[in-house]
Design an enzyme around this catalytic site. Sequence first.
Site, PDB file in Angstrom:
ATOM      1  N   GLU A 189       0.888  -1.316   0.112  1.00 34.00           N
ATOM      2  CA  GLU A 189      -0.001  -0.014  -0.095  1.00 34.00           C
ATOM      3  C   GLU A 189       1.148   1.353  -0.227  1.00 34.00           C
ATOM      4  O   GLU A 189       0.361   2.328  -0.482  1.00 34.00           O
ATOM      5  CB  GLU A 189      -1.055  -0.093   1.047  1.00 34.00           C
TER       6      GLU A 189
ATOM      7  N   PHE B  60     -12.212  -6.890  13.336  1.00 32.90           N
ATOM      8  CA  PHE B  60     -11.044  -7.657  12.428  1.00 32.90           C
ATOM      9  C   PHE B  60     -10.765  -6.397  11.317  1.00 32.90           C
ATOM     10  O   PHE B  60     -11.496  -5.763  10.895  1.00 32.90           O
ATOM     11  CB  PHE B  60     -11.465  -8.493  11.666  1.00 32.90           C
ATOM     12  N   GLN B  61      -9.530  -6.085  11.318  1.00 29.13           N
ATOM     13  CA  GLN B  61      -9.048  -4.998  10.417  1.00 29.13           C
ATOM     14  C   GLN B  61      -9.335  -3.644  10.533  1.00 29.13           C
ATOM     15  O   GLN B  61      -9.592  -2.930   9.689  1.00 29.13           O
ATOM     16  CB  GLN B  61      -8.873  -5.532   8.983  1.00 29.13           C
TER      17      GLN B  61
ATOM     18  N   LYS C 269     -18.027   0.143   5.307  1.00 31.12           N
ATOM     19  CA  LYS C 269     -18.434  -0.839   4.178  1.00 31.12           C
ATOM     20  C   LYS C 269     -19.936  -0.590   4.255  1.00 31.12           C
ATOM     21  O   LYS C 269     -20.318  -0.861   3.011  1.00 31.12           O
ATOM     22  CB  LYS C 269     -17.964  -2.299   4.810  1.00 31.12           C
TER      23      LYS C 269
ATOM     24  N   MET D 140      24.353   8.130   2.889  1.00 28.56           N
ATOM     25  CA  MET D 140      24.332   9.245   3.509  1.00 28.56           C
ATOM     26  C   MET D 140      24.573   9.273   4.970  1.00 28.56           C
ATOM     27  O   MET D 140      25.373  10.198   5.544  1.00 28.56           O
ATOM     28  CB  MET D 140      22.884  10.142   3.062  1.00 28.56           C
TER      29      MET D 140
END
Lengths: 160, 567
Positions: free
Chosen positions: B50, B112-113, B162, B479
Amino acid sequence: MKHTISVLLQNKPGVLSRVTGLFSGRGFNIESLSVAETLDENLSCLTLVTRGDNSILEQITKQLHKLIDVIKVTDISENEYVEREMALIRVKAENTTRAEVLRVIDIFRGKVVDVSPKSYAVEVTGSATKIQAIVDILRPIGIKEIVRTGTIAMARAPKK
Amino acid sequence: MEKLKGSLAIIECLKEEGVKTIFGFPGGAVIDLYDDLLDSDINHVLVRHEQGAVHAADGLARVTGDVGVALLTSGPGATNGVTGIATAYLDSIPLVILTGQVPTPLIGNDAFQEVDIVGITRPCTKHNYLVSKAEDLVPTLREAFHVARTGRPGPVLIDLPKDVVASIVDFTEKKPIRMQNYQPTYEPHMGQVEKACKEILKAKNPVLYVGGGVILSNANEELTNLARTLNIPVTMTLMGLGGFPGSDPLSMGMLGMHGSYASNMAVAKSDVLIAVGARFDDRVTGRIDAFAPHAKIIHIDIDPTSISKNVAVDIPIVADCKHALTAMNAWLKTCGEDLDKVAASHVEWLETIKNWTDKHPMGYTDEGETIKPQFVIEKLDELTKGDAIITTEVGQNQMWAAQFYKFNKPRRLITSGGLGTMGYGLPAAIGAKMAFPDEVVIDVAGDGSIQMNIQELATSRQYNCPVIICILNNNYLGMVRQWQELFYDKRYAATIMEVTPDFVKLAEAYGAAGLRATKTSEVEETIKKALELVKKQTVIIDFRIAREEGVFPMVPAGKATTEMLLV
């Protein structure tokens, strides 16, 4: 320097956390904060007391303005204003001190709002300094519990 | 008024805003939306992580100036996107991020999630929304795009439960958006414009200090016009590169920590500093009290909070850079001053600057067949005629790209400036290539950062989106190693990449082409070959560079910008 800032904002969930998150994220300080609905139920008014020099205050006001849910920001301590805090104080009041406590409450124009054989609960309103003064007087007698609101404030109307 | 399923209404809103491509990764909470996307003509790019989706959307937004869109599922999908969102926030890039959320009755139940992504992203979005009622869906989407692209742009997140997405909503007619509490100032205050112009006309040693705001507001022509009319030298921040042509004699290149000697000296000696769409970041100013100590500072910015945040400003102009510069150019034209004479009066100042450049040009020492990274970038510049879209990862590779590629046009350097996000370059390159399939897109990478989002090689293959990945491979996190060399007694704590994949084989495993160059004499041929191969497939070039090469000039953190360590 102490500043009292009045913020008009959308009365929606999460808006208060945008304001407090801004202060914690940018390291600005909040001495007190108080918020409630206005006459228009879609808007809330938040009063906060903060400290900082002019450049910090400039950033605080600009950053508050930048929040999409904030409508108006006023540093009301720039002009004449009235401020009030309220405190509820439960103070020990036994045989020897009951009368003394009542006298103190009277001097500060407080009100007894709850009585028990061993204590009084007192309601007192005023500026932060006045609340501090009564706390200092009552402390030696024995404060059992204290709850204070944040400051709320309003600019004074123009004299003409 | 049309009734539509929430997911279809979202797709209609995206079309309304002109969105053609979105980047995302599916999951349970966004499955309805994905189902309807399948039948729509919006092009969905399935990334492999993502973070890549948000960076790709960001890359697309930077090259086009449009709003980039990413679609993520709830919970880990959303949290994986946070680095991408913060990257866009720090660089003021317009994005709309759609995240799935558990159904409204489950919110707050540790379902969940489920995560509170609105809470998590509050400090790194311009604004965010949780759409808790079906009737809010369409207005929220429209408002989100408006907020993302106007004023100082930024990422806006919309959390979509949802059940809201699956419900039937009113698809209302689109009306102009007016928000009581959000009205960015585009037009400058004319009194301030006049004051600024008068100050500029009086200046003996003026400098234009240009930031990303010039690119965001497409003000490069107006800026170039101002600089050339009055012969004012220009220095740019990392985000501002390309805002003024890098090959123009008036360009001094970048300023700040790894800026050119001439830029930092010019700012230090300037009597009027005109900051345009820049924000006086610590990497630019160095020790703040030694930054432009003799200059009257004029600052143009659309965001009032940028003004006098780090450096006190003498003449602030809150406005869109394009509008403000247009107004200034117009004022100067009609003010009655002999502008040619003013321009001529700066010749001596330009001579001084030229002497600084001659004394300490951007350079490096030749080490024969040992490949110098700066040489690679110079060759890239030469062989692409300075016309490629360059994305970068973060670290030495980013600074060498900024120092040695001549960015003559805006929206050609796509880099994570503010947040400094390693792993940005490859997904951003994919986003850029999606927007401009005919352009050459090159990700200048290090062997460290490329591994942070290397999985997107699969995305580039699946969507036939070929880019060149130029790995300046020194087997170090270069760096940080450079800082350790200079300031930590060469104690290389955790900066030696003892195990690195074989990038050539890795490329092949992903269906890309893998090339390697180990000698200076191979550099040009390898780049030419890559430019040929990239017409069909993604190419990784593994350049084995001088391992301990540093980025110079360098202003040590906290020092004045005139205290540069030189080559």
